[in-house]
Every structure is written in C-alpha cells, then in structure tokens.
Design a protein around this motif. Structure first.
Motif, mmCIF file in Angstrom:
data_model
loop_
_atom_site.group_PDB
_atom_site.id
_atom_site.type_symbol
_atom_site.label_atom_id
_atom_site.label_comp_id
_atom_site.label_asym_id
_atom_site.label_seq_id
_atom_site.Cartn_x
_atom_site.Cartn_y
_atom_site.Cartn_z
ATOM 1 N N ILE A 247 -58.016 76.094 -9.579
ATOM 2 C CA ILE A 247 -57.927 74.751 -10.154
ATOM 3 C C ILE A 247 -58.738 74.618 -11.446
ATOM 4 C CG2 ILE A 247 -59.771 73.799 -8.693
ATOM 5 C CD1 ILE A 247 -58.158 71.154 -8.681
ATOM 6 N N ALA A 248 -59.869 75.288 -11.548
ATOM 7 C CA ALA A 248 -60.664 75.201 -12.778
ATOM 8 C C ALA A 248 -59.876 75.749 -13.973
ATOM 9 C CB ALA A 248 -61.978 75.960 -12.608
ATOM 10 N N ASN A 249 -59.211 76.877 -13.769
ATOM 11 C CA ASN A 249 -58.405 77.467 -14.840
ATOM 12 C C ASN A 249 -57.151 76.640 -15.103
ATOM 13 O OD1 ASN A 249 -58.186 79.881 -16.651
ATOM 14 N ND2 ASN A 249 -56.218 80.032 -15.616
ATOM 15 N N TYR A 250 -56.574 76.113 -14.031
ATOM 16 C CA TYR A 250 -55.376 75.281 -14.156
ATOM 17 C C TYR A 250 -55.639 74.064 -15.038
ATOM 18 C CZ TYR A 250 -51.526 72.288 -12.362
ATOM 19 O OH TYR A 250 -50.432 71.469 -12.214
ATOM 20 N N LEU A 251 -56.698 73.332 -14.742
ATOM 21 C CA LEU A 251 -56.987 72.124 -15.510
ATOM 22 C C LEU A 251 -57.408 72.452 -16.949
ATOM 23 C CD1 LEU A 251 -58.812 69.903 -12.864
ATOM 24 C CD2 LEU A 251 -56.398 69.906 -13.507
ATOM 25 N N ALA A 252 -57.884 73.660 -17.183
ATOM 26 C CA ALA A 252 -58.252 74.063 -18.542
ATOM 27 C C ALA A 252 -57.035 74.312 -19.422
ATOM 28 C CB ALA A 252 -59.119 75.321 -18.494
ATOM 29 N N LYS A 253 -55.853 74.420 -18.815
ATOM 30 C CA LYS A 253 -54.648 74.747 -19.580
ATOM 31 C C LYS A 253 -54.223 73.649 -20.547
ATOM 32 C CE LYS A 253 -52.813 78.083 -16.258
ATOM 33 N NZ LYS A 253 -51.694 78.455 -15.371
ATOM 34 N N LEU A 389 -69.788 71.582 -20.497
ATOM 35 C CA LEU A 389 -68.671 72.509 -20.644
ATOM 36 C C LEU A 389 -68.654 73.484 -19.476
ATOM 37 C CD1 LEU A 389 -69.254 73.418 -24.424
ATOM 38 C CD2 LEU A 389 -67.764 71.611 -23.516
ATOM 39 N N TYR A 390 -67.481 74.100 -19.257
ATOM 40 C CA TYR A 390 -67.415 75.186 -18.277
ATOM 41 C C TYR A 390 -66.478 76.275 -18.795
ATOM 42 C CZ TYR A 390 -62.805 73.593 -16.440
ATOM 43 O OH TYR A 390 -61.482 73.252 -16.286
ATOM 44 N N ASP A 391 -66.596 77.459 -18.220
ATOM 45 C CA ASP A 391 -65.695 78.572 -18.528
ATOM 46 C C ASP A 391 -64.824 78.845 -17.307
ATOM 47 O OD1 ASP A 391 -66.961 78.817 -20.964
ATOM 48 O OD2 ASP A 391 -68.263 80.477 -20.316
ATOM 49 N N SER A 392 -63.576 79.242 -17.570
ATOM 50 C CA SER A 392 -62.671 79.619 -16.488
ATOM 51 C C SER A 392 -62.131 81.008 -16.778
ATOM 52 C CB SER A 392 -61.527 78.604 -16.375
ATOM 53 O OG SER A 392 -60.621 78.745 -17.469
ATOM 54 N N LYS A 393 -61.211 81.456 -15.957
ATOM 55 C CA LYS A 393 -60.677 82.817 -16.078
ATOM 56 C C LYS A 393 -60.086 83.089 -17.465
ATOM 57 C CE LYS A 393 -56.870 83.824 -13.869
ATOM 58 N NZ LYS A 393 -55.941 84.055 -12.747
ATOM 59 N N GLU A 394 -59.408 82.094 -18.029
ATOM 60 C CA GLU A 394 -58.707 82.301 -19.309
ATOM 61 C C GLU A 394 -59.307 81.511 -20.471
ATOM 62 O OE1 GLU A 394 -54.129 82.787 -18.757
ATOM 63 O OE2 GLU A 394 -54.776 81.282 -17.287
ATOM 64 N N TYR A 395 -60.205 80.561 -20.185
ATOM 65 C CA TYR A 395 -60.674 79.660 -21.238
ATOM 66 C C TYR A 395 -62.199 79.560 -21.223
ATOM 67 C CZ TYR A 395 -55.763 78.396 -21.049
ATOM 68 O OH TYR A 395 -54.390 78.453 -21.060
ATOM 69 N N THR A 396 -62.756 79.363 -22.409
ATOM 70 C CA THR A 396 -64.195 79.136 -22.516
ATOM 71 C C THR A 396 -64.453 77.769 -23.137
ATOM 72 O OG1 THR A 396 -64.244 80.212 -24.688
ATOM 73 C CG2 THR A 396 -64.711 81.590 -22.772
ATOM 74 N N ASP A 397 -65.639 77.236 -22.858
ATOM 75 C CA ASP A 397 -66.072 75.952 -23.424
ATOM 76 C C ASP A 397 -65.061 74.841 -23.162
ATOM 77 O OD1 ASP A 397 -68.368 77.161 -24.362
ATOM 78 O OD2 ASP A 397 -67.471 77.667 -26.303
ATOM 79 N N VAL A 398 -64.694 74.710 -21.899
ATOM 80 C CA VAL A 398 -63.765 73.655 -21.497
ATOM 81 C C VAL A 398 -64.563 72.384 -21.226
ATOM 82 C CG1 VAL A 398 -61.980 72.972 -19.852
ATOM 83 C CG2 VAL A 398 -62.344 75.418 -20.374
ATOM 84 N N PRO A 399 -64.297 71.276 -21.930
ATOM 85 C CA PRO A 399 -65.032 70.044 -21.642
ATOM 86 C C PRO A 399 -64.709 69.521 -20.238
ATOM 87 C CG PRO A 399 -63.946 69.933 -23.793
ATOM 88 C CD PRO A 399 -63.390 71.131 -23.082
ATOM 89 N N MET A 400 -65.741 69.221 -19.484
ATOM 90 C CA MET A 400 -65.497 68.623 -18.165
ATOM 91 C C MET A 400 -64.943 67.220 -18.299
ATOM 92 S SD MET A 400 -68.552 69.886 -15.666
ATOM 93 C CE MET A 400 -68.717 71.619 -15.225
ATOM 94 N N LEU A 401 -65.327 66.526 -19.364
ATOM 95 C CA LEU A 401 -64.775 65.200 -19.639
ATOM 96 C C LEU A 401 -63.631 65.344 -20.644
ATOM 97 C CD1 LEU A 401 -64.813 62.082 -19.490
ATOM 98 C CD2 LEU A 401 -66.410 62.120 -21.415
ATOM 99 N N ASP A 402 -62.429 65.073 -20.190
ATOM 100 C CA ASP A 402 -61.253 65.076 -21.062
ATOM 101 C C ASP A 402 -60.876 63.616 -21.270
ATOM 102 O OD1 ASP A 402 -59.143 65.967 -22.553
ATOM 103 O OD2 ASP A 402 -58.016 66.823 -20.877
#
Length: 498
Positions: A247-253, A389-402
């Motif tokens: 789910i972390a990587n999914y939402l980072a998409k 921010l968080y990192d996932s399998k495919e993405y880095t520096d993903v804002p937790m607040l979108d």
C-alpha cells in the motif's frame, strides 16, 4: 500549510471532473440502459443510476470509446432500432446490438445536464466518417446528414463541442494501429475537414496510451508536429493498481501521474518553441482510474456475448485513497489539464455498480470523486506545504500529506482536499489562513476505514462511506485539524458575516 488567496495557479475547468461511458461490458447495457428495470424511464435508461451520476455532477462524458470506437460505424447506431445491425466488436470481442447509439446517448446526457466528448473512428475509418458524423450531430439542417438526423426525430442539432480524434492509436491492441506519422497526418486532415463544417469545436489528439509505451514522448512530439495548430488538447491515459499488495508503494504512484503530466507538458512546449507558436497546448487526461482487480478473470470471458461482466473491479478503501490522490494531482495541474475523464462511470471500472434489473450502489471511489466534483470548483491556489516524507519500493521522498486547495470566490468558500498516506500515524494539519479573515470550518468530511480491503457491495452498500466527524477548526487565523492515518479528508471553510 500556508494559504494565500493571491497565490493563484488556475481556474478549474469543470470538465476536469468528467467521466467516460464506452460500449464495454455492462457500462451501457445493464448499466445506464436497462429497459426492464423498475426505475427505467420511457427510453429505457435507469433513473436510479442517473440520480447517482447527478450526485457527482459529472460535467462531460466521453463516448462511445475507448478501444470500441476504432472499429465502430456510427451509422449502425442511428435510425429505427429494429433496423440496426448487430456487429462483432473486435475491441472487447463482444456482440454490439446497437440499441443505444448517438441520439439515445445525447438525449440521456441532456437529462444529466452533461456535455458529451464524442470520439471519432480513426482506426478502421477516417476523414469521411468523422466529417459525416459531425454534420449529422451539429449542422442545423439542409444537408444530407443533418436532414437524416431530423428524420430520426432530432430536429435540433446536438451541438457537441469537444471531439476526440481516435483513441490510443499507438497501441498494438487497437484495431487500425498507426505509427505516429500515419496518425499525425490523418488527425491533421480530419481536424481540417471537421473545422470546415464547425469552426467552434475543440479537438483532442491522441497522446501515448501509457507513459510506459516504447514510443512515449517521441510519439507526442511527432503527432504534435503534424497537428499543433489544428488541435486544442493532447490526451493522456493511465491506470494504477496494487497487484503487489504494497500500500505504501501503491499510494506513491500518484507521483508517477504528476511526472507524466509534467513530461507531456515539456514535449508540448518544445513543439510550441519549435514552431514559434503563440498557442499553448493544454491536456485532456481522458482516461484515468485504478484498474487491476479483474485483469486475469477478464481474459477468460467467453467471446461474442452481449454485455458480459467485463472489467467489473470491486474497489477497496485503499483504492479510494488512490483515486483521491489522483484527483488532487489533476487539480494541482489545472493550469494545463483542462479535461479529465474518470474511466469509467458505471459497472466497468466504475464508481457506480448495478445488478441488471436490480439494485445500484456506490463504490468506495465514488466519494472522493463526488467531493472533488461538487466542491472543487473555483481557483486552485498554490499553498506552501511542509510534510513528512517516506520512501517506498519504487519512489523516494513521497509526501505523507497529499493536498490541494481550491478557493471559490463567488461563494466565498475555501476547500482543502487531503490524503494522509501514512500507514500508522495521524497528521496534525496546521494551516495559516490569515488572508481569509472571518472564515470558519463548515465541514470536515473523512473517509477512513480500519480495513484497507473493505468494499461496498450489493449486500453491504455502506461499508466504506465518509463521515463528517472531523475536528478541523479555526483559531486566530490558523486551521488545526487531525488527519487520521490512511484517510481522505475534505475541509470546507466559508466566510462568516456579522
């Protein structure tokens, strides 16, 4: 977050909340059109489904495809229904009865107060069929095709403003696939002929089917090289899924969607510079959604059925969060994305589901879509946002607040849409709105669920629904709000008058 009403990005074009009905699966037959249903109107369209679509306020609907349009003869869908042929639809390997066609769909769309984005067949057909369809739909009278429409009982022209020049013409799955040069030339000549009939129309050229296509970017540049001065929009399509159950990587998409938009804008602006044009090309993101649940099972469907159950994804709570982030992404790019169509509207990868002859219900993704469409009209502002921010399998520096902010000056309403992507932690939103004196919170709606796989279905239609129990409040020019972990939030503020 800091919000100031002077930091404006763009006015929201209402068509950014559009949708899509294709002759695919049960989207039409058994979806919007079900003559045997207790709620069916005199023309066979389900009024319970119509009412749900009206809740969203869908402003424009793309039709009749999609892949379907590349093998569709529009003449099959007009005139007396009893005389219409049944055809093999090669796109979805189904049988098309042609009980619903151009006139029926236009009449239904008018009941929704929705415009139609009509697609023309540039797969198996071309300039001639496109200009004839336009004449049939938009010319008042006194010509063969306009008089044919009148003979079919539609005296007034349909006045369709927005037209798609084919669909996904780079795709190997497309009937009539073309190279970028072949498509660019055909689209340019089709546009020229159509504008001679009705200079007021707007035209959408096909971009790449997906960002991952091998000809991506080169396709856009070549097509625009041929069509830049003839068309008004370039299309983008994308779908996302959580097949890996991450789910972390999914939402980072949603970041991928933003990269896609920015890259296509770069290509558009390159061609603008190359041609030394004064015109800015805008975007039509006319297919987007979550789609992955049924891909395997759809491959096993028996071919040549009428209205089989294709692409009937049952959407989870986590899918609703993803759709919310995609809506936020579209709004954050409202300066260039002017049209967007959630694909699709009923039954096939849709926010609304039906049992043929039976109940209809709202899927989880219905709610962020409805919130954004109803309350996201106005001007998108440019807030300053600081988020963990968080990192996932495919993405880095993903804002937790979108998040995105829309200000409606006419109604003096300020709306914040926000997704908290954190799997575990709530976020305390502290938002400086000192430029919005005397504004107060009138609604803090939250979509949340302890089970990310929770779904709505015919037996339990309210497992995933929003509530208005959010705690957002304004204190001395600051909004303070708790955003639960994994949640979609809509915070509405309105100016108070003494």
């Amino acid at each position: 977050m800091i919000i100031d009403k002077e930091y404006k990005l763009a006015e929201v074009d209402s068509r950014i909340f559009g949708s899509f009905i294709e002759h695919l699966g049960r989207a039409v037959y058994g979806g919007i059109f079900d003559p045997g249903h207790p709620s069916a109107d005199e023309y066979g369209f389900r009024q319970d489904v119509t009412a749900m679509i009206q809740e969203i306020g869908v402003p424009i609907i793309r039709y009749p495809g999609g892949n379907f349009v590349s093998g569709y003869n529009w003449e099959d869908g007009v005139g007396p229904v009893k005389d219409r042929p049944k055809r093999l639809d090669l796109a979805w390997r189904a049988t098309e009865p042609n009980e619903v066609g151009t006139n029926e769909f236009m009449r239904w769309a008018k009941t929704l107060n929705a415009d139609v984005m009509m697609a023309v067949n540039l797969g198996t057909r071309g300039v001639d069929a496109a200009r004839n369809l336009l004449e049939y739909c938009n010319h008042p009278s006194g010509s063969y095709y306009s008089d044919l429409r009148i003979s079919h009982g539609f005296t007034k022209p349909h006045g369709i403003k927005t037209w798609c020049l084919g669909n996904e013409m780079d795709g190997s799955w497309q009937v009539g696939q073309k190279t970028a040069v072949e498509y660019g030339r055909l689209a340019s000549e089709t546009a020229k002929a159509m504008r001679l009939i009705d200079p007021s129309i707007e035209l959408v050229a096909c971009g790449s089917s997906f960002r991952s296509m091998p000809t991506y970017a080169e396709w856009e540049a070549t097509v625009l090289d041929h069509t830049y001065e003839q068309v008004d929009y370039l299309s983008l399509h994308t779908y996302y899924g959580n097949a890996d159950n991450d789910i972390a990587n999914y939402l980072a998409k949603s970041l991928d969607m933003d990269y896609f938009i920015k890259e296509v804008i770069a290509v558009c602006d390159y061609i603008k510079a190359k041609k030394r044009s004064k015109k800015t090309m805008n975007l039509s993101f006319d297919e987007w959604n979550v789609w992955f649940h049924t891909i395997e099972s759809d491959m096993k469907i028996e071919p040549w059925q009428v209205a089989s159950s294709q692409l009937e994804d049952t959407y989870t709570f986590e899918d609703a969060l993803m759709v919310g982030s995609m809506l936020i992404t579209l709004l954050r790019n409202a300066d260039r994305v002017k049209i967007a169509c959630l694909a699709q509207l009923v039954n096939a990868i849709a926010p609304i589901m039906t049992v043929t002859g039976g109940p209809a219900w709202r899927q989880s993704i219905f709610y962020p879509y409805m919130h954004a469409s109803v309350y996201g009209r106005g001007t998108v502002l440019r807030p300053i946002v600081v988020s963990p921010l968080y990192d996932s399998k495919e993405y880095t520096d993903v804002p937790m607040l979108d998040s995105v902010v829309v200000y409606n000056e006419e109604t003096e309403e300020l709306v914040i849409f926000a997704v908290n992507k954190s799997l575990e932690d709530s976020l305390l939103l502290e938002c400086d709105i000192r430029g919005f004196e005397d504004y107060r919170v009138i609604q803090h709606s939250i979509l949340e669920n302890g089970n990310v796989k929770a779904v709505n279905n015919v037996y339990q239609q309210d497992a995933v629904i929003p509530h208005d129990g959010g705690d957002a409040k304004v204190v001395e020019g600051w909004i303070h709000a708790s955003l639960p972990n994994l949640s979609w939030n809509m915070i509405r503020l309105q100016k108070t008058f003494a």
